[in-house]
Design a protein around this motif. Structure first.
Motif, short mmCIF file in Angstrom:
data_model
loop_
_atom_site.label_atom_id
_atom_site.label_comp_id
_atom_site.label_asym_id
_atom_site.label_seq_id
_atom_site.Cartn_x
_atom_site.Cartn_y
_atom_site.Cartn_z
N VAL A 172 0.82 -1.21 0.00
CA VAL A 172 0.00 0.00 0.00
C VAL A 172 0.86 1.26 0.00
O VAL A 172 0.47 2.29 0.56
N HIS A 173 2.03 1.19 -0.62
CA HIS A 173 2.89 2.37 -0.73
C HIS A 173 2.12 3.50 -1.40
O HIS A 173 1.46 3.32 -2.42
N GLY A 174 2.22 4.69 -0.83
CA GLY A 174 1.53 5.84 -1.38
C GLY A 174 0.13 6.02 -0.84
O GLY A 174 -0.46 7.10 -0.98
N ALA A 176 -0.72 4.22 2.35
CA ALA A 176 -0.70 3.75 3.73
C ALA A 176 -0.73 4.92 4.71
O ALA A 176 -0.22 6.01 4.44
N ILE A 177 -1.32 4.66 5.88
CA ILE A 177 -1.28 5.64 6.96
C ILE A 177 -0.30 5.21 8.04
O ILE A 177 -0.11 5.92 9.03
N HIS A 178 0.32 4.05 7.86
CA HIS A 178 1.32 3.53 8.81
C HIS A 178 2.50 3.01 8.00
O HIS A 178 2.32 2.44 6.92
N PRO A 179 3.74 3.19 8.48
CA PRO A 179 4.92 2.80 7.68
C PRO A 179 5.03 1.31 7.39
O PRO A 179 5.71 0.92 6.43
N THR A 180 4.39 0.45 8.18
CA THR A 180 4.48 -0.99 7.93
C THR A 180 3.10 -1.60 7.68
O THR A 180 2.87 -2.77 7.97
N GLU A 181 2.21 -0.83 7.11
CA GLU A 181 0.84 -1.29 6.90
C GLU A 181 0.78 -2.47 5.94
O GLU A 181 1.41 -2.48 4.89
N LYS A 182 -0.03 -3.47 6.30
CA LYS A 182 -0.20 -4.66 5.47
C LYS A 182 -1.45 -4.53 4.61
O LYS A 182 -2.40 -3.86 4.99
N PRO A 183 -1.47 -5.17 3.44
CA PRO A 183 -2.66 -5.11 2.58
C PRO A 183 -3.86 -5.77 3.26
O PRO A 183 -3.72 -6.83 3.89
N VAL A 184 -5.02 -5.17 3.12
CA VAL A 184 -6.23 -5.73 3.71
C VAL A 184 -6.51 -7.13 3.15
O VAL A 184 -6.92 -8.03 3.89
N ALA A 185 -6.27 -7.32 1.87
CA ALA A 185 -6.56 -8.62 1.25
C ALA A 185 -5.73 -9.74 1.87
O ALA A 185 -6.21 -10.87 2.02
#
Length: 251
Positions: A172-174, A176-185
């Protein structure tokens, strides 16, 4: 817990055990691989998480191979046994050193209590319908000597085949609201496989709230916890935008 989703603010070690037991725990703890102030390994949470699982529950942990090697003893001490792992393949990744391969993957490992039998752990086998297993039969066997002439084959569609252990999801680069955010899927897949319908997901390092979005898509309840008040509020706002009911909070 009360309500379908609760997002706590504080230390997961203090707050999350009291809101269990959980059918599934998702954890994306800091890997401790950089000099960033927030990237510090958290000790002691694994034992608490293991005790907060229901008898059929399990724990999925995100990390790198380096982080799992560094914390292997902690999983053993917590009485957790390795079940399986998947590799999340990204379309791009991180570069820590210019003289090494570009890392475009992360590892997600499932654990369950040593005191339990794997057969008792909730596990909805992951399958894929986009490519079905095929049984190929040779209708006319060619000769074993001389020229081998043309042979005809008949293919029969079988049932869905097991999902691969390497899963590709765009990061989710660009966005994301967190630096290590994972994809929801990616999180949705884990929740559907390892948490029964109507079950409770414990998100011990909630970060951006992506797991809360995923559990909503999967129709499960959840309790999340974030230590950064500002990020926790951003996660609540994110969830409130998609959920038809209030998102609870606790300080």
């Amino acid at each position: 817990m009360t309500g379908p989703f609760l997002l706590l603010t504080g230390d997961c070690r203090d707050l999350m055990p009291g809101h269990g037991p959980y059918d599934l725990i998702l954890a994306d703890p800091p890997y401790g691989e950089t000099s960033l102030a927030w990237d510090r390994r958290v000790s002691g949470w694994l034992q608490l998480a293991a005790r907060a699982l229901k008898p059929h529950g399990s724990l999925w942990v995100c990390g790198s191979l380096r982080s799992f090697m560094a914390t292997a003893d902690a999983f053993h001490t917590a009485g957790l046994r390795h079940a399986q792992e998947i590799v999340w393949e990204k379309q791009n990744g991180s570069v820590f050193h210019a003289d090494r391969f570009r890392r475009v993957h992360e590892v997600l490992v499932q654990f369950y209590p040593e005191s339990a039998r794997w057969q008792a752990i909730y596990n909805a086998v992951a399958t894929t319908d986009d490519a079905r297993a095929r049984v190929v039969r040779r209708k006319r066997r060619p000769t074993h000597t001389g020229d081998i002439g043309a042979a005809s084959y008949r293919s029969e569609d079988g049932g869905p085949r097991l999902a691969r252990s390497v899963q590709r999801f765009r990061n989710v680069h660009g966005r994301a609201i967190h630096p290590t955010e994972k994809p929801v899927a990616l999180l949705d897949l884990l929740i559907r496989v390892s948490c029964p319908p109507g079950g409770v997901v414990g998100d011990w390092f909630a970060g951006s709230g992506a797991a809360g979005v995923a559990r909503r898509l999967a129709g499960r309840r959840s309790v999340g916890c974030g230590i950064d008040p500002a990020m926790a509020q951003r996660a609540r706002d994110r969830l409130a935008a998609i959920l038809p009911f209030p998102v609870g909070d606790s300080a």
